[in-house]
Design an enzyme around this catalytic site. Structure first.
Site, PDB file in Angstrom:
ATOM      1  CB  THR A  36      25.898   7.774  55.513  1.00 61.62           C
ATOM      2  OG1 THR A  36      26.988   8.382  54.816  1.00 61.62           O
ATOM      3  CG2 THR A  36      24.781   8.789  55.682  1.00 61.62           C
ATOM      4  CG  ASP A 125      32.386   8.238  45.238  1.00 63.10           C
ATOM      5  OD1 ASP A 125      31.892   7.153  44.890  1.00 63.10           O
ATOM      6  OD2 ASP A 125      31.959   8.924  46.175  1.00 63.10           O
ATOM      7  CE  LYS A 137      19.118  10.102  30.523  1.00 64.78           C
ATOM      8  NZ  LYS A 137      19.760   9.011  29.758  1.00 64.78           N
ATOM      9  CG  HIS A 275      47.181  50.920  34.935  1.00 67.52           C
ATOM     10  ND1 HIS A 275      45.860  50.747  35.304  1.00 67.52           N
ATOM     11  CD2 HIS A 275      47.442  52.239  35.094  1.00 67.52           C
ATOM     12  CE1 HIS A 275      45.356  51.916  35.662  1.00 67.52           C
ATOM     13  NE2 HIS A 275      46.298  52.838  35.538  1.00 67.52           N
ATOM     14  CD  GLU A 327      43.091  51.244  44.756  1.00 65.69           C
ATOM     15  OE1 GLU A 327      42.469  50.578  45.601  1.00 65.69           O
ATOM     16  OE2 GLU A 327      42.555  52.103  44.035  1.00 65.69           O
TER      17      GLU A 327
END
Length: 516
Positions: A36, A125, A137, A275, A327
């Site tokens: 990063t 990690d 926290k 059903h 359906e």
């Protein structure tokens, strides 16, 4: 308070450059690590390396870089506590106001079927979850972001007032702990499977939301649809919807039931469900014939139901399917011509499964859970298959080759009918289904009544044993010629005697298929 310092360390770098640029424009100092840091520096964004904050190098191939008091005191210090302020000042430590972290790609790593155990472990990690938990926290003072979809909202609040609201920080904190809980649950599940434990002392699972649903089983009930993070292909969670309205709660339940039945067959098969019970099942030389049999099994109940097939739907089958209200239609695929026919019906849902790559006999069991008040029941899925070699031939007359074929067909289907279950089969199709009755005779009456004249010469499958001979007597009156049942009742002899009296061939499986 204002956000002055941010710590950013992400594996998934989606949107992070734009977000970091916006932070820098607001005067926020950015601290970062590893890849990063390199990305932000390359993009010309002012960034400080984590080692410049800790005074300690990143070591052990990056395993240790943020696990340092200079990081976690900056995250955990209570800003309005005088003693905390004093300690921070004496030690020359500074606060961190914003944490942006997402975790090593453990899920993506283990999704590779050929993943090495060492690679899986390396992608657990440690520093990321620790920073997330510390920041979350202390959310009274620290903003913590784990999801790129929250970047825009956080930037808007910083631009508007220099900080996020407490309400936002609470919401983001809840998301963080959901995220780390899901991450840990996935790791726990992987490691548990590696050592072969099946029902461990604690049972932790995680699911990912597929979609919100309009409502649940009934309109007054809220509902959503979730998927296992590594769900296998060929299931309702991984199916691609090609057409139609959004799926409902009941649609998903029924579709799942239909899929479970159609997966029992290697030959072309078609299943109609209403059903969560099969109302028609047929197998044939091709899927067109299989559907015709499934439809003929119960032309009334299939209306408004769900149809699942284990072969690609072609134009000829689509023409038949389009003639009634359904359906959902589920299949491995649809030909372009079939889609042209079926998409003329605006609301019908068409679900493409992809290939069902394993045979019925090769299906692996999974763990199914059902909630009860205050708890959870967990059991293996019922994928037990049956062959002729497993059968016990207990009557004087043995079934003919054709009867045996129909008995095994009926057995595959009856396991998916709600108990008590009785099913009649003939000519590779169901002709009568009796489901969910409080006694087996009641289910048999329903199945026989539905079959009508077709009952004569059919076979009967029962999901459990006969506690007495009355069901056999009813079958004999209807002209049923063969029965498959589990056996194991203290009155097995009574049922066998009744079958012998009426020249009915009876086989026992030693396997029960209750479905509550």
């Amino acid at each position: 308070m204002a956000i002055r310092r941010a710590l950013i360390s992400v594996s998934d770098k989606t949107g992070i450059v734009e977000f970091s640029r916006e932070l820098a424009a607001q005067g926020v100092q950015i601290i970062s690590t590893g890849g990063t840091f390199s990305l932000l520096e390359k993009e010309g964004i002012p960034v400080i390396g984590i080692s410049d904050v800790t005074g300690f190098p990143e070591i052990l191939d990056g395993r240790v870089k943020t696990l340092h008091p200079a990081v976690h005191s900056g995250l955990l210090a209570i800003r309005d506590d005088e003693e905390h302020q004093k300690v921070m000042k004496e030690l020359g430590l500074d606060y961190i106001d914003l944490v942006v972290v997402n975790l090593y790609p453990f899920k993506q790593t283990i999704s590779n079927p050929n993943v090495e155990y060492a690679d899986a472990i390396e992608n657990i990690d440690i520093g990321g979850p620790t920073m997330l938990r510390s920041a979350a926290k202390n959310h009274a003072f620290v903003t913590v972001v784990v999801d790129a979809s929250d970047y825009a909202g956080v930037i808007e609040e910083i631009k508007a007032g220099g900080d996020t609201t407490l309400e936002t920080r609470k919401r983001l904190t809840a998301k963080v702990f959901r995220h780390t809980a899901a991450y840990d649950a996935l790791i726990a599940d992987y490691l548990t499977k590696q050592v072969g434990e099946e029902l461990p002392e604690s049972y932790t699972v995680t699911y990912e939301k597929v979609q919100d649903l309009r409502y649940g089983e009934n309109p007054h009930q809220k509902a959503a649809f979730y998927s296992k993070p590594l769900a296998a292909v060929g299931n309702i969670t991984t199916a691609e919807q090609l057409h139609g309205k959004e799926l409902s709660y009941n649609n998903i339940n029924d579709a799942n039931a239909a899929l479970a039945i159609v997966k029992e067959f290697d030959e072309p098969a078609c299943v109609a469900v209403k059903h969560m019970n099969p109302c028609g099942v047929g197998i044939g030389a091709d899927i067109h014939e299989a559907y015709q049999k499934a439809y003929a099994a119960d032309p009334t109940s299939i209306f408004g139901g769900i149809v699942a097939a284990n072969r690609t739907i072609g134009a000829d089958t689509a023409e038949l399917l389009s003639q009634i209200f359904l359906e959902i239609i589920i299949a491995p695929d649809f030909t372009p011509e079939a889609l042209e026919v079926l998409t003329k019906k605006k609301n019908i849902r068409l679900l493409k499964l992809g290939e069902l790559s394993v045979s019925a006999a090769e299906r692996q069991s999974d763990w199914l859970s059902t909630t009860v008040d205050g708890g959870l029941l967990v059991q293996e899925s019922d994928v037990r298959s049956l062959t002729e070699a497993d059968l016990q031939f207990v009557t004087d007359r043995k079934p003919t080759e054709e009867e045996l074929k129909q008995l095994l067909f009926g057995w595959k289907v009856v396991k998916h009918v709600k108990s008590n279950a009785i099913l009649l089969a003939k000519n590779n199709m169901t002709i009568g289904v009796g489901a969910g009755q409080m006694n087996r005779v009641g289910s048999a009456r329903i199945a026989i009544e539905q079959a009508g004249e077709l009952a004569a010469g059919s076979v009967l499958a029962s999901d459990a044993f006969f506690p007495m001979g009355d069901t056999v007597e009813l079958a004999a009156k209807a002209g049923i010629t063969a029965i498959i049942q589990t056996g194991g009742s203290i009155k097995d002899a009574e049922s066998i005697e009744a079958a012998n009296k009426h020249n009915i061939a009876m086989v026992m499986t030693g396997v029960r298929h209750f479905k509550h």
